[in-house]
Design a protein around this motif. Structure first.
Motif, PDB file in Angstrom:
ATOM      1  N   THR A   1      -9.662  -2.469  11.121  1.00 17.85           N
ATOM      2  CA  THR A   1      -9.913  -2.129   9.730  1.00 17.85           C
ATOM      3  C   THR A   1      -8.749  -1.273   9.252  1.00 17.85           C
ATOM      4  OG1 THR A   1     -11.111  -0.095  10.252  1.00 17.85           O
ATOM      5  CG2 THR A   1     -12.428  -2.116  10.027  1.00 17.85           C
ATOM      6  N   VAL A   2      -8.608  -1.223   7.947  1.00 17.16           N
ATOM      7  CA  VAL A   2      -7.654  -0.304   7.346  1.00 17.16           C
ATOM      8  C   VAL A   2      -8.469   0.530   6.363  1.00 17.16           C
ATOM      9  CG1 VAL A   2      -5.558  -0.067   5.969  1.00 17.16           C
ATOM     10  CG2 VAL A   2      -5.794  -1.993   7.567  1.00 17.16           C
ATOM     11  N   PHE A   3      -8.517   1.841   6.626  1.00 14.82           N
ATOM     12  CA  PHE A   3      -9.288   2.714   5.747  1.00 14.82           C
ATOM     13  C   PHE A   3      -8.329   3.591   4.956  1.00 14.82           C
ATOM     14  CE2 PHE A   3     -11.481   6.879   5.124  1.00 14.82           C
ATOM     15  CZ  PHE A   3     -12.374   6.454   4.154  1.00 14.82           C
ATOM     16  N   GLU A   4      -8.295   3.397   3.671  1.00 15.01           N
ATOM     17  CA  GLU A   4      -7.388   4.138   2.792  1.00 15.01           C
ATOM     18  C   GLU A   4      -5.973   4.133   3.358  1.00 15.01           C
ATOM     19  OE1 GLU A   4      -9.286   7.889   1.981  1.00 15.01           O
ATOM     20  OE2 GLU A   4     -10.854   6.931   0.799  1.00 15.01           O
ATOM     21  N   GLY A   5      -5.553   2.948   3.784  1.00 13.10           N
ATOM     22  CA  GLY A   5      -4.176   2.771   4.219  1.00 13.10           C
ATOM     23  C   GLY A   5      -3.916   3.015   5.695  1.00 13.10           C
ATOM     24  N   LEU A   6      -4.902   3.579   6.402  1.00 16.92           N
ATOM     25  CA  LEU A   6      -4.684   3.868   7.828  1.00 16.92           C
ATOM     26  C   LEU A   6      -5.320   2.792   8.698  1.00 16.92           C
ATOM     27  CD1 LEU A   6      -5.251   7.729   7.964  1.00 16.92           C
ATOM     28  CD2 LEU A   6      -3.075   6.473   8.024  1.00 16.92           C
ATOM     29  N   VAL A   7      -4.512   2.237   9.612  1.00 21.18           N
ATOM     30  CA  VAL A   7      -5.016   1.165  10.472  1.00 21.18           C
ATOM     31  C   VAL A   7      -5.874   1.739  11.594  1.00 21.18           C
ATOM     32  CG1 VAL A   7      -4.367  -0.696  12.045  1.00 21.18           C
ATOM     33  CG2 VAL A   7      -3.006  -0.261   9.996  1.00 21.18           C
TER      34      VAL A   7
ATOM     35  N   ILE B   1       0.852  -1.195   0.000  1.00 15.69           N
ATOM     36  CA  ILE B   1       0.000   0.000   0.000  1.00 15.69           C
ATOM     37  C   ILE B   1       0.887   1.246   0.000  1.00 15.69           C
ATOM     38  CG2 ILE B   1      -1.669   1.309   1.390  1.00 15.69           C
ATOM     39  CD1 ILE B   1      -2.549  -1.451   2.569  1.00 15.69           C
ATOM     40  N   ARG B   2       0.522   2.228  -0.826  1.00 14.02           N
ATOM     41  CA  ARG B   2       1.236   3.507  -0.808  1.00 14.02           C
ATOM     42  C   ARG B   2       0.216   4.632  -0.912  1.00 14.02           C
ATOM     43  NH1 ARG B   2       5.136   4.373  -5.714  1.00 14.02           N
ATOM     44  NH2 ARG B   2       3.119   4.712  -6.709  1.00 14.02           N
ATOM     45  N   ASN B   3       0.323   5.580  -0.009  1.00 20.34           N
ATOM     46  CA  ASN B   3      -0.610   6.722  -0.003  1.00 20.34           C
ATOM     47  C   ASN B   3      -2.079   6.290  -0.075  1.00 20.34           C
ATOM     48  OD1 ASN B   3       1.553   8.478   0.038  1.00 20.34           O
ATOM     49  ND2 ASN B   3       1.674   8.544  -2.206  1.00 20.34           N
ATOM     50  N   GLY B   4      -2.404   5.247   0.657  1.00 25.47           N
ATOM     51  CA  GLY B   4      -3.805   4.844   0.728  1.00 25.47           C
ATOM     52  C   GLY B   4      -4.292   4.040  -0.459  1.00 25.47           C
ATOM     53  N   GLU B   5      -3.362   3.720  -1.372  1.00 25.28           N
ATOM     54  CA  GLU B   5      -3.765   2.990  -2.573  1.00 25.28           C
ATOM     55  C   GLU B   5      -3.055   1.642  -2.615  1.00 25.28           C
ATOM     56  OE1 GLU B   5      -3.876   4.791  -6.906  1.00 25.28           O
ATOM     57  OE2 GLU B   5      -1.977   3.749  -6.569  1.00 25.28           O
ATOM     58  N   ILE B   6      -3.756   0.622  -3.112  1.00 22.87           N
ATOM     59  CA  ILE B   6      -3.134  -0.692  -3.234  1.00 22.87           C
ATOM     60  C   ILE B   6      -2.224  -0.679  -4.470  1.00 22.87           C
ATOM     61  CG2 ILE B   6      -3.538  -3.160  -3.628  1.00 22.87           C
ATOM     62  CD1 ILE B   6      -6.301  -2.770  -2.301  1.00 22.87           C
ATOM     63  N   LEU B   7      -0.938  -1.015  -4.235  1.00 20.50           N
ATOM     64  CA  LEU B   7      -0.014  -1.126  -5.368  1.00 20.50           C
ATOM     65  C   LEU B   7      -0.110  -2.512  -5.991  1.00 20.50           C
ATOM     66  CD1 LEU B   7       3.173   0.584  -3.908  1.00 20.50           C
ATOM     67  CD2 LEU B   7       1.481   1.554  -5.492  1.00 20.50           C
ATOM     68  N   GLU B   8      -0.177  -3.499  -5.089  1.00 19.78           N
ATOM     69  CA  GLU B   8      -0.196  -4.854  -5.602  1.00 19.78           C
ATOM     70  C   GLU B   8      -0.573  -5.815  -4.485  1.00 19.78           C
ATOM     71  OE1 GLU B   8       2.846  -5.731  -8.409  1.00 19.78           O
ATOM     72  OE2 GLU B   8       2.955  -7.832  -7.797  1.00 19.78           O
ATOM     73  N   VAL B   9      -1.222  -6.907  -4.868  1.00 17.62           N
ATOM     74  CA  VAL B   9      -1.574  -7.966  -3.936  1.00 17.62           C
ATOM     75  C   VAL B   9      -0.858  -9.223  -4.414  1.00 17.62           C
ATOM     76  CG1 VAL B   9      -3.463  -9.281  -2.892  1.00 17.62           C
ATOM     77  CG2 VAL B   9      -3.838  -6.909  -3.598  1.00 17.62           C
ATOM     78  N   GLY B  10      -0.246  -9.968  -3.512  1.00 12.80           N
ATOM     79  CA  GLY B  10       0.445 -11.187  -3.931  1.00 12.80           C
ATOM     80  C   GLY B  10       1.185 -11.794  -2.766  1.00 12.80           C
ATOM     81  N   SER B  11       2.473 -12.074  -2.964  1.00 10.40           N
ATOM     82  CA  SER B  11       3.308 -12.572  -1.879  1.00 10.40           C
ATOM     83  C   SER B  11       4.494 -11.620  -1.749  1.00 10.40           C
ATOM     84  CB  SER B  11       3.807 -13.982  -2.205  1.00 10.40           C
ATOM     85  OG  SER B  11       4.594 -13.934  -3.375  1.00 10.40           O
ATOM     86  N   LEU B  12       5.253 -11.758  -0.656  1.00 14.22           N
ATOM     87  CA  LEU B  12       6.428 -10.895  -0.504  1.00 14.22           C
ATOM     88  C   LEU B  12       7.331 -11.015  -1.730  1.00 14.22           C
ATOM     89  CD1 LEU B  12       7.542 -11.102   3.241  1.00 14.22           C
ATOM     90  CD2 LEU B  12       6.625  -9.142   1.973  1.00 14.22           C
TER      91      LEU B  12
END
Lengths: 545, 292
Positions: A533-539, A25-36
Motif C-alpha cells: 500500500t502507499v499511505f499518503e505517499g509512503l510505501v 506524488i509530492r509530499n503525500g499528495e497526488i499532483l497528477e495521474v496520467g502517463s509519463l
C-alpha cells in the motif's frame, strides 16, 4: 521532490480519466495521474524520481473498509483460529478445517507450539467440527486450561483444567440455565457466566495490546489505507481512545482510522447539548491518523449471525422474532437530534423491519428539516426489499453492506432461517447500484475477514460457502465492486474530498495489486495478491507468507 | 413461548441474595415503581439500570441509591465481554445490601433477562415483574414493530402489573396472561407488591429452554457413497427431513437435493466438494458412520 510511480495499469475511479499508467506524488499528495508523457509539465519543472518497483503491477485507490471494530477485533485476534473457512492472517495462514478430526489435529498442533496461560481456540462450528465436549479438550491436554470458543461467539467449551483455574465447580453453577457442567459447555446466557470468569484473562493489557497490534497487521495486509471504527465505545470508550491513540498514531501505521462514536454511549447521561460539546471537542482534538468528525452510529435491530434481525412478514421459518437494540421511537428521537445538528448518521440495520424503522426515522427528519448530501447510511443491510431501496434512494440514504453474510450464511439460512427466496437475495446490492445509491462494502471485522478483494469476489460472484450461486440477478460488476471498496466507501465516511480515488489534489493513498480486478476472471478476484500500500505517499510493502 | 414450569424448591438458592427483574416497555413506570419500593424498603437494596439504549433519565431519578448503569446489547454475546452484567453483579456483591433490583431496558425480552440474571453468582432470581402501561397497551399491542415484544414481556413474567389505568385490567392484557394485577396510581405498595413479596424466591416461573426443532450438520461422505446408498440411509432414518449438497466420487460429483418425499441426484457442473448438509428433526444424535 516528485515521486512518479509507473504501473501496468492504474485504475483511478475518476470517471473522467478511468485508467492511467503513471502517477506523480509530492509530499503525500497526488499532483497528477496520467502517463509519463502527460506528466511532463510537472517533471520539467521539478526534481523527480521515476519509481519502477510496481511497473508490473496494477494500482487502485487505497482500499477503504468503512465499518469494522478494532476493539472487538483486539479481543479476538490473540485467540488461535481454527475455522471451517480459511483465513489469511499476517502472522499465520489458517487452513480450512472441515472435519472433527481436522479440528482436533489443529488444536494439537497449536497446543504443542505455544505457551499461553489459557489456550483459547476460536472458530469451532458443530456443522463442520462435530459436537464439542470437555473430554475432547482434555484429550488435547489435560493439564493445561483450554477454551474452544464457537464461531458464533455465543458458545464455548472448557476443559477440566480451565474450570479448575477459574474456580468453576459443579456446585457453583448448579441451577444455572444454559451451562452443562458435564460437557463443559457454556452457551447463550450461560456464556455470560463463563465470560465473567474469563474477563481478567481476555481483557488483560498485554492481550489487548497484542490484539490491536495484530489488527494493525490485518488492516495493512488487506490493502487498506483507511478504515472506519464504526462504534467507538462499543467496548470501553476511554480505554479505546487511549489505546488506539497509543498504537495507531505512529509513523509506522500505514492507514488512518475514521472514528464514529457509538450514539447510545456518547449520549448516555448527557443532554444533547452536552453530547454535542463532547463530540465537537473530540473532532477538534483529532490527530493525523485518528479522526472524529460530525458523525454518529446508531442501532436498530439485532445481530444477523444470531438470527435476531427484525423481519417483516413472513418472518422466520420457526416463527421466532428478532430483537430491537434500540426502541423504534428512541431511535427516531436520536436520529432527529443528530439530524438537526447536521451530523452524518449511520444506522445498524440487519433485517427489513430494522430498515423500515430507520427509513421512517429518516423520512420524519427529512419532512421536518430537509437536508441534501447528508450521508445517512444503512449499515449491514442483510435483508431489504426492493421497494425500501427505492425509498432509501428518494430520501438520499447510502448503503454500507456486509456482503459476506451471503457467502457464509445464505446456504444455511435458506434451509433453517428464512427460506430460499430471501436467503438468496440477502445483500441486494445490484438493486442499490441500479437505483443510484452510494453503495459500499465492509467487513464488520471480525464478522468477516478484512479483505476487500474477498468481499469484492462475493459481491461479483455471489457464491456461498456450499459453492452455490445465490441470487445471480444481484451480482455486481467488478467495476461496481471496486467502487464499493474505494470511492463509495470514502463517501460513506464523508471523506471523498481527499481520498477514495486517484486524481490531482487527493492524498496519495494507493493499493498495489498483482493483477487487475476489472479484467481478471471474476472467480479469481479473491486470489489477487496485495503487493503493497502507499499511505499518503509512503510505501508500505506487504510481506507474503 | 417455551413451556413454563414452576421452579423446583431444591433449586432455590437460599443463601444467595434475591434479584428481581423489572421489565416493561418505555414509559411503563419501571422507575416509578422502583422509587416507591426504595421509599418503602426496610432493608437497603441495590439497583442496576440497563438503560443505555434509552434516553438517559432513569438513573437520575433513582437518586442517591446504591447502584450502577450497564449496557446490555441485545443478542450479541460478544458484546458481553466488556462491562457486562456478570461483572457488575460481581462488583456489587462486595457491598452490603439485602437484595437487588434489575431495571431492564424497554426493549429487553423478559425471558432472556430471566435466563441471563439466573446465571449470576451469589444471586438467585426471585421474580420477573413486567409493567404495562394500561393506557398505552392497546396501541403497543397493535404496533407492528412492538407487539411481539410486548406480548413476550407479558407472557414470560412471573407477575404483570398494569400501571396508569385507574379502573380494571385492560381486556387485551387479560387475554395474554391471567397473572395481571394493578399498581395503584399513588401511595404505598400493597402487600402483594412490597419488596418482601418481590424478593421472595419461591414459586417463580422457571424459564424453559426450548429444545431445537431441527438439527443440522455438514458431512463429507466417503468417495464410494453412491446416490443409492444415501437414499437408503435417508429412508432408514425417519428423522431426516432434508439433505442437500455433494457426493464427490473418484471421477465425478453429484449434487443431491432431497426431502422425505423427493430424492434428486444429478451430475454437478461445479464439483467443489463442499460437503453434504443434513437437517433432521428432534434433538437426537445421528450416526453418520455409514457414510463417512
Amino acid at each position: 521532490m516528485i515521486e512518479v510511480y509507473v504501473a501496468k495499469n492504474i485504475i483511478t475511479m475518476n470517471p473522467s480519466l478511468p485508467e492511467a499508467t503513471a502517477i506523480a506524488i509530492r509530499n503525500g499528495e497526488i499532483l497528477e495521474v496520467g502517463s509519463l508523457e502527460s506528466l511532463s509539465p510537472w517533471l520539467i519543472r521539478e526534481d523527480h524520481q521515476i519509481i519502477e518497483t510496481f511497473q508490473d503491477c496494477v494500482i487502485v485507490p487505497g482500499f477503504i473498509d468503512p465499518h469494522l471494530h478494532p476493539a472487538m477485533a483486539a479481543v479476538i485476534l490473540p485467540m488461535h483460529f481454527i475455522t471451517a473457512m480459511p483465513w489469511t492472517l499476517p502472522w499465520c495462514e489458517v487452513p480450512a478445517s472441515l472435519t472433527p478430526r481436522a479440528f482436533d489435529q489443529e488444536m494439537q498442533r497449536i497446543s504443542a507450539t505455544v505457551d499461553d496461560e489459557i489456550l483459547i481456540f476460536w472458530g469451532h462450528h458443530d456443522l463442520w467440527h462435530g459436537t464439542m465436549h470437555r473430554d475432547r479438550l482434555n484429550a488435547i491436554d489435560a493439564d493445561r486450561p483450554i477454551v474452544a470458543w464457537n464461531r458464533s461467539f455465543h458458545e464455548l467449551h472448557m476443559n477440566s483444567a480451565c474450570m479448575a483455574l477459574l474456580g468453576i465447580t459443579e456446585a457453583s453453577i448448579s441451577g444455572r440455565a444454559q451451562i452443562d457442567f458435564e460437557t463443559g459447555r457454556f452457551f447463550e446466557n450461560g456464556l455470560a457466566f463463563a465470560i465473567q470468569k474469563l474477563n481478567p484473562y481476555i481483557l488483560s493489557d498485554t492481550r489487548f495490546t497484542l490484539g490491536l497490534e495484530r489488527l494493525k497487521q490485518v488492516v495493512h495486509a488487506g490493502g487498506h489505507t483507511t478504515i472506519g471504527d464504526m462504534a467507538v465505545g462499543l467496548f470501553d470508550f476511554e480505554r479505546e481512545l487511549v489505546t488506539t491513540a497509543k498504537i495507531f498514531e505512529r509513523a509506522d501505521t500505514p492507514f488512518r482510522i475514521e472514528q464514529v462514536p457509538h450514539g447510545a454511549v456518547v449520549t448516555h447521561n448527557r443532554s444533547f447539548e452536552e453530547t454535542q460539546a463532547v463530540l465537537t471537542d473530540l473532532s477538534a482534538n483529532s490527530s493525523h491518523r485518528l479522526n472524529f468528525r460530525a458523525r454518529v452510529k446508531l442501532f436498530s435491530d439485532g445481530a444477523f449471525f444470531s438470527q435476531l434481525a427484525q423481519l417483516l412478514p413472513p418472518g422466520y421459518l420457526d416463527g421466532h422474532v428478532g430483537e430491537w437494540l434500540t426502541a423504534p421511537e428512541v431511535l427516531h428521537e436520536h436520529i432527529l437530534n443528530f439530524w438537526r445538528a447536521g451530523y452524518q448518521i449511520h444506522v445498524h440495520v440487519t433485517g427489513d423491519m430494522g430498515v423500515e424503522v430507520a427509513l421512517e426515522g429518516l423520512a420524519k427528519a427529512q419532512a421536518e428539516h430537509p437536508r441534501l448530501l447528508h450521508g445517512f447510511t444503512l449499515e449491514h443491510m442483510g435483508y431489504a426489499t426492493p421497494e425500501q431501496i427505492e425509498r432509501a434512494k428518494a430520501l438520499g440514504a447510502s448503503v454500507s453492506a456486509n456482503i459476506y453474510y451471503l457467502h457464509e450464511l445464505s446456504g444455511r439460512y435458506a434451509e433453517l432461517s428464512v427460506g430460499y427466496e430471501r436467503a438468496s437475495t440477502m445483500g441486494r446490492l445490484k438493486t442499490c447500484f441500479d437505483a443510484g445509491i452510494t453503495t459500499a462494502l465492509h467487513s464488520d471485522f471480525t464478522m468477516a475477514p478484512a479483505q476487500p478483494l474477498l468481499n469484492m469476489w462475493v459481491a461479483v460472484n455471489r457464491i456461498n460457502a456450499q459453492g452455490e450461486q445465490m441470487g445471480p440477478a444481484e451480482c455486481l460488476t467488478p467495476n461496481q465492486a471496486l467502487a464499493a471498496v474505494t470511492l463509495n466507501a470514502a463517501k460513506i465516511l464523508g471523506i471523498e474530498s481527499f481520498t477514495g480515488s486517484l486524481r490531482a489534489g487527493k492524498r496519495a493513498d494507493l493499493t498495489v495489486l498483482s493483477d487487475s480486478p476489472l479484467t481478471v476472471d471474476p472467480l479469481r478476484i479473491k486470489d489477487i495478491r496485495v503487493v503493497a500500500t502507499v499511505f499518503e505517499g509512503l510505501v508500505a510493502p506487504i510481506e507474503t507468507a | 413461548m417455551p413451556p413454563l414450569k414452576r421452579l423446583k424448591s431444591s433449586n432455590v438458592r437460599h443463601e444467595d441474595r434475591p434479584l428481581t427483574v423489572i421489565a416493561g416497555y418505555l414509559g411503563a413506570g419501571k422507575t416509578t415503581l422502583i422509587n416507591r419500593m426504595l421509599a418503602d424498603a426496610v432493608a437497603p437494596f441495590a439497583v442496576i439500570v440497563n438503560d443505555l439504549g434509552a434516553l438517559a433519565v432513569d438513573q437520575a431519578l433513582i437518586a442517591g441509591q446504591q447502584g450502577t448503569t450497564i449496557a446490555l446489547t441485545n443478542g450479541c454475546a460478544c458484546c458481553q465481554i466488556s462491562a457486562d452484567l456478570a461483572a457488575q453483579l460481581a462488583r456489587l456483591r462486595q457491598d452490603d445490601f439485602s437484595a437487588l433490583v434489575f431495571e431492564a431496558s424497554g426493549v429487553a425480552k423478559a425471558s432472556r433477562l430471566a435466563s441471563l440474571t439466573s446465571q449470576a453468582e451469589g444471586y438467585a432470581l426471585a421474580k420477573v415483574v413486567t409493567l404495562v402501561d394500561g393506557l398505552d397497551a392497546p396501541r403497543l399491542l397493535s404496533d407492528a414493530y412492538l407487539s411481539p415484544l410486548i406480548k413476550e414481556q407479558i407472557a414470560a413474567a412471573d407477575w404483570v402489573l398494569q400501571t396508569k389505568r385507574a379502573e380494571g385490567v385492560h381486556p387485551s392484557l387479560a387475554s395474554i396472561s391471567s397473572n395481571i394485577g394493578q399498581l395503584p396510581s399513588s401511595g404505598a405498595l400493597p402487600a402483594a407488591l412490597a419488596p418482601e413479596y418481590l424478593f421472595d424466591q419461591s414459586g417463580r416461573l422457571e424459564a424453559g429452554i426450548k429444545a431445537p426443532l431441527f438439527q443440522h450438520r455438514v458431512i463429507f461422505p466417503r468417495p464410494d457413497v453412491t446416490a443409492g446408498l444415501l437414499q437408503a440411509f435417508i429412508a432408514d432414518h425417519l428423522e431426516i427431513e432434508r439433505v442437500k449438497g455433494w457426493l464427490v466420487g473418484p471421477t465425478d460429483a453429484v449434487l443431491v437435493q432431497a426431502t422425505r418425499a423427493h430424492f434428486q441426484a444429478r451430475s454437478g457442473a461445479r464439483a467443489q466438494g463442499q460437503g453434504l448438509q443434513f437437517i433432521w428433526r428432534g434433538d437426537v444424535e445421528l450416526d453418520f458412520s455409514a457414510l463417512t
